[in-house]
Write a protein that holds these residues in place. Structure first.
Motif, mmCIF file in Angstrom:
data_model
loop_
_atom_site.group_PDB
_atom_site.id
_atom_site.type_symbol
_atom_site.label_atom_id
_atom_site.label_comp_id
_atom_site.label_asym_id
_atom_site.label_seq_id
_atom_site.Cartn_x
_atom_site.Cartn_y
_atom_site.Cartn_z
ATOM 1 N N LYS A 25 1.001 -1.214 -0.050
ATOM 2 C CA LYS A 25 0.003 0.149 -0.062
ATOM 3 C C LYS A 25 0.831 1.268 -0.010
ATOM 4 C CE LYS A 25 -3.944 -2.270 2.419
ATOM 5 N NZ LYS A 25 -4.861 -2.126 3.720
ATOM 6 N N LYS A 26 2.012 0.975 0.065
ATOM 7 C CA LYS A 26 3.067 2.415 -0.202
ATOM 8 C C LYS A 26 3.509 2.525 -1.579
ATOM 9 C CE LYS A 26 3.290 2.595 4.395
ATOM 10 N NZ LYS A 26 2.910 3.835 5.089
ATOM 11 N N GLY A 27 3.892 3.789 -1.844
ATOM 12 C CA GLY A 27 4.388 4.355 -3.048
ATOM 13 C C GLY A 27 6.013 4.407 -2.983
ATOM 14 N N CYS A 28 6.331 4.509 -3.977
ATOM 15 C CA CYS A 28 7.936 4.555 -4.026
ATOM 16 C C CYS A 28 8.523 5.717 -3.299
ATOM 17 C CB CYS A 28 8.340 4.855 -5.737
ATOM 18 S SG CYS A 28 7.719 3.646 -6.790
ATOM 19 N N THR A 29 7.912 6.713 -3.283
ATOM 20 C CA THR A 29 8.540 8.179 -2.692
ATOM 21 C C THR A 29 8.241 7.997 -1.053
ATOM 22 O OG1 THR A 29 6.695 9.302 -3.170
ATOM 23 C CG2 THR A 29 8.638 9.631 -4.277
ATOM 24 N N ASP A 30 7.427 6.808 -0.564
ATOM 25 C CA ASP A 30 7.406 6.576 1.026
ATOM 26 C C ASP A 30 8.712 6.092 1.544
ATOM 27 O OD1 ASP A 30 4.538 7.346 1.400
ATOM 28 O OD2 ASP A 30 4.045 5.471 0.534
ATOM 29 N N CYS A 31 9.603 5.649 0.650
ATOM 30 C CA CYS A 31 10.761 5.178 0.973
ATOM 31 C C CYS A 31 11.960 5.899 0.382
ATOM 32 C CB CYS A 31 10.990 3.631 0.806
ATOM 33 S SG CYS A 31 10.033 2.388 1.679
ATOM 34 N N HIS A 32 11.879 6.382 -0.917
ATOM 35 C CA HIS A 32 12.832 7.232 -1.645
ATOM 36 C C HIS A 32 12.196 8.487 -1.594
ATOM 37 C CE1 HIS A 32 14.716 3.757 -3.259
ATOM 38 N NE2 HIS A 32 13.616 3.125 -3.672
ATOM 39 N N PHE A 33 12.188 9.242 -0.456
ATOM 40 C CA PHE A 33 11.571 10.401 -0.242
ATOM 41 C C PHE A 33 12.621 11.593 -0.608
ATOM 42 C CE2 PHE A 33 12.455 8.421 3.911
ATOM 43 C CZ PHE A 33 13.414 9.272 4.387
ATOM 44 N N ASP A 34 13.572 11.350 -0.828
ATOM 45 C CA ASP A 34 14.488 12.385 -1.450
ATOM 46 C C ASP A 34 14.190 12.656 -2.974
ATOM 47 O OD1 ASP A 34 15.793 9.826 -1.848
ATOM 48 O OD2 ASP A 34 17.668 10.774 -2.174
ATOM 49 N N VAL A 35 13.542 11.773 -3.568
ATOM 50 C CA VAL A 35 13.265 11.818 -4.930
ATOM 51 C C VAL A 35 11.928 12.796 -5.146
ATOM 52 C CG1 VAL A 35 12.314 10.840 -7.244
ATOM 53 C CG2 VAL A 35 14.184 9.594 -5.557
ATOM 54 N N SER A 36 12.034 14.108 -5.966
ATOM 55 C CA SER A 36 11.017 14.864 -6.042
ATOM 56 C C SER A 36 10.630 15.262 -7.295
ATOM 57 C CB SER A 36 11.469 16.301 -5.291
ATOM 58 O OG SER A 36 12.874 16.766 -5.983
ATOM 59 N N GLU A 37 11.286 14.595 -8.336
ATOM 60 C CA GLU A 37 11.206 14.740 -9.760
ATOM 61 C C GLU A 37 11.572 13.611 -10.649
ATOM 62 O OE1 GLU A 37 13.132 18.001 -11.306
ATOM 63 O OE2 GLU A 37 14.968 17.192 -10.563
ATOM 64 N N ILE A 38 10.602 13.569 -11.715
ATOM 65 C CA ILE A 38 10.835 12.367 -12.752
ATOM 66 C C ILE A 38 11.095 13.033 -13.928
ATOM 67 C CG2 ILE A 38 10.036 10.470 -13.792
ATOM 68 C CD1 ILE A 38 10.589 9.797 -10.825
ATOM 69 N N PRO A 39 12.438 12.468 -14.696
ATOM 70 C CA PRO A 39 13.519 11.821 -14.236
ATOM 71 C C PRO A 39 14.301 12.258 -12.886
ATOM 72 C CG PRO A 39 14.012 12.503 -15.981
ATOM 73 C CD PRO A 39 12.712 12.996 -16.009
ATOM 74 N N HIS A 40 14.835 11.504 -12.025
ATOM 75 C CA HIS A 40 15.530 12.265 -11.092
ATOM 76 C C HIS A 40 17.069 12.054 -11.665
ATOM 77 C CE1 HIS A 40 16.510 8.132 -9.708
ATOM 78 N NE2 HIS A 40 15.423 7.880 -9.808
ATOM 79 N N LEU A 41 17.590 13.280 -11.678
ATOM 80 C CA LEU A 41 18.984 13.224 -12.213
ATOM 81 C C LEU A 41 19.809 12.861 -11.007
ATOM 82 C CD1 LEU A 41 18.662 16.618 -14.450
ATOM 83 C CD2 LEU A 41 18.173 14.170 -15.036
ATOM 84 N N VAL A 42 19.750 12.955 -9.921
ATOM 85 C CA VAL A 42 20.715 12.544 -9.052
ATOM 86 C C VAL A 42 20.161 11.600 -8.291
ATOM 87 C CG1 VAL A 42 21.790 13.376 -6.723
ATOM 88 C CG2 VAL A 42 21.196 15.028 -8.228
ATOM 89 N N ARG A 43 21.274 10.584 -8.344
ATOM 90 C CA ARG A 43 20.979 9.081 -7.675
ATOM 91 C C ARG A 43 20.490 9.115 -6.146
ATOM 92 N NH1 ARG A 43 25.568 4.439 -6.160
ATOM 93 N NH2 ARG A 43 24.061 3.185 -5.026
ATOM 94 N N PRO A 44 19.510 8.542 -5.970
ATOM 95 C CA PRO A 44 18.843 8.633 -4.729
ATOM 96 C C PRO A 44 19.459 8.328 -3.571
ATOM 97 C CG PRO A 44 17.163 7.732 -6.227
ATOM 98 C CD PRO A 44 18.479 7.862 -7.112
ATOM 99 N N ARG A 45 19.449 8.729 -2.423
ATOM 100 C CA ARG A 45 20.224 8.065 -1.100
ATOM 101 C C ARG A 45 19.802 6.620 -1.099
ATOM 102 N NH1 ARG A 45 18.363 13.206 1.315
ATOM 103 N NH2 ARG A 45 19.910 14.780 1.122
ATOM 104 N N ARG A 46 20.741 5.978 -0.382
ATOM 105 C CA ARG A 46 20.482 4.368 0.046
ATOM 106 C C ARG A 46 19.240 4.748 1.005
ATOM 107 N NH1 ARG A 46 24.653 -0.071 2.211
ATOM 108 N NH2 ARG A 46 23.157 -1.762 1.612
ATOM 109 N N VAL A 47 18.140 3.817 0.825
ATOM 110 C CA VAL A 47 17.087 3.755 1.873
ATOM 111 C C VAL A 47 17.194 3.238 3.271
ATOM 112 C CG1 VAL A 47 14.837 2.694 2.094
ATOM 113 C CG2 VAL A 47 15.348 3.443 -0.192
ATOM 114 N N THR A 48 16.659 4.281 4.092
ATOM 115 C CA THR A 48 16.792 3.685 5.593
ATOM 116 C C THR A 48 15.321 3.319 6.120
ATOM 117 O OG1 THR A 48 16.944 6.109 6.228
ATOM 118 C CG2 THR A 48 19.008 5.137 5.886
#
Length: 354
Positions: free
Chosen positions: A69-92
């Motif tokens: 029931k979660k979305g991608c940015t619930d974990c990758h919450f440093d991603v604010s745009e698509i496409p993301h040009l900067v590699r997302p941080r490792r998920v914690t």
């Protein structure tokens, strides 16, 4: 102190947040947008070290997981745009998985236990190869531990740990426990059965379940259980006889150097006594005992090792124990009789004097 340890680990991962703090990015990016790229099977990335990282993730993978029931940015919450040009941080996973969370995650202290563990301390010290939550539980296809398909299910956890501990995994696979697990016998211990799950400590740490003075207690959880051992026709007296032996008594008094279960039977490569590779095979007993007793000869392999003095099969030990038992009983009875007769005689003499 716990908050400090938590912050240290999170900073080591490149994220200075603490559990419960607001996310940086909007959670409005839909799964459909993410899978425009990540939904392509050929979507991969060539890493600097020459390895290829698979970036393919399907919506079905997520929907079938505990985070369905979660979305991608619930974990990758440093991603604010698509496409993301900067590699997302490792998920914690600490944003949701802590006691008191409002996200619907299990209420537990497993995160704090992890930070205090050997793995958590390694991360805090800058070891980038030490495992994080997703290295054990998975990244997207995370299933409950009771699910047979879960990476941390009893039948799979050894293979999961083996991705880092390859040599140990190979030893375990060839052991009596590993071969039994491969046959579908779920009662046998796997890695977490002995080492613990999130509270994994170095074997030299007194808090560890496999610390020298804790080993026999850990093994006894299965080997003293009639319910478990009875299924396989294995005796449960080994634990009791060990505790009554010199080795067992010394261990209970805190000796760290005296032999425990793993000193004789091995650690990860435990094999049945009739296996020529077993450390307790009759041909190998002198060598095994020789680790503590230099000059051990073949006589060390003569006679039973786990001796129960209450059984006639123990031979001279049984008869010696029986002799001293009845000698003690006889001596006590004679002493009581002597005291009684002495008191009786004194009473008669006192009456005669009157």
């Amino acid at each position: 102190m716990r908050k400090f340890a938590l912050a240290a680990v999170l900073f080591a991962l490149g994220w200075g947040g603490l559990p419960g703090l607001p996310r940086d990015a909007s959670a409005s990016i839909s799964l459909e947008k993410c899978t425009l790229c990540h939904g392509k099977p050929e979507f991969r990335k060539l890493l600097v070290d020459g390895q290829i990282r698979d970036l393919f993730v399907t919506g079905d993978t997520l929907k079938g997981s505990v985070h369905g029931k979660k979305g991608c940015t619930d974990c990758h919450f440093d991603v604010s745009e698509i496409p993301h040009l900067v590699r997302p941080r490792r998920v914690t996973c600490t944003h949701c998985h802590f006691r008191g969370n409002q996200e619907g995650a299990p209420q537990s202290d497993n995160v704090l236990a992890y930070f205090d563990s050997a793995h958590g301390k390694a991360i805090a010290q800058g070891n980038t190869k030490a495992p994080l939550c997703q290295d054990c539980h998975g990244s997207h296809a995370i299933l409950k531990a009771k699910d047979p398909g879960s990476k941390v299910a009893r039948v799979n956890v050894a293979e999961t740990c083996g991705k880092c501990h390859m040599e140990i995994y190979a030893q375990y696979k060839g052991s009596i426990h590993g071969t039994a697990l491969a046959k579908g016998i779920v009662e046998v211990p796997s890695c977490t059965g002995c080492h613990g799950e999130h509270k994994i400590y170095a074997h030299t740490d007194p808090k560890s379940t496999i610390f020298a003075t804790h080993v026999s207690e850990q093994c006894s959880k299965c080997h003293s259980s009639i319910a478990i051992m009875g299924k396989f026709g294995i005796e449960t007296e080994q634990v009791a006889t060990y505790k009554e032996s010199f080795h067992g008594v010394a261990s209970q008094f805190g000796s760290r150097t005296v032999a425990n279960c793993s000193s004789c039977h091995g650690v990860h490569d435990i094999r049945p006594p009739d296996d020529p590779l077993s450390t307790v095979n009759l041909k190998n007993v002198p060598k095994t005992c020789g680790k503590c007793h230099p000059g051990a000869n073949p006589n060390f392999a003569v006679g039973k090792i786990h001796v129960d003095a209450k059984k006639k099969e123990s031979g001279i030990i049984y008869w010696t124990a029986t002799f001293f038992k009845w000698l003690t009983i006889g001596t006590m009875l004679a002493l009581i009789a002597h005291i009684f007769l002495d008191m009786y005689g004194r009473t008669r003499r006192l009456r005669g004097e009157r």
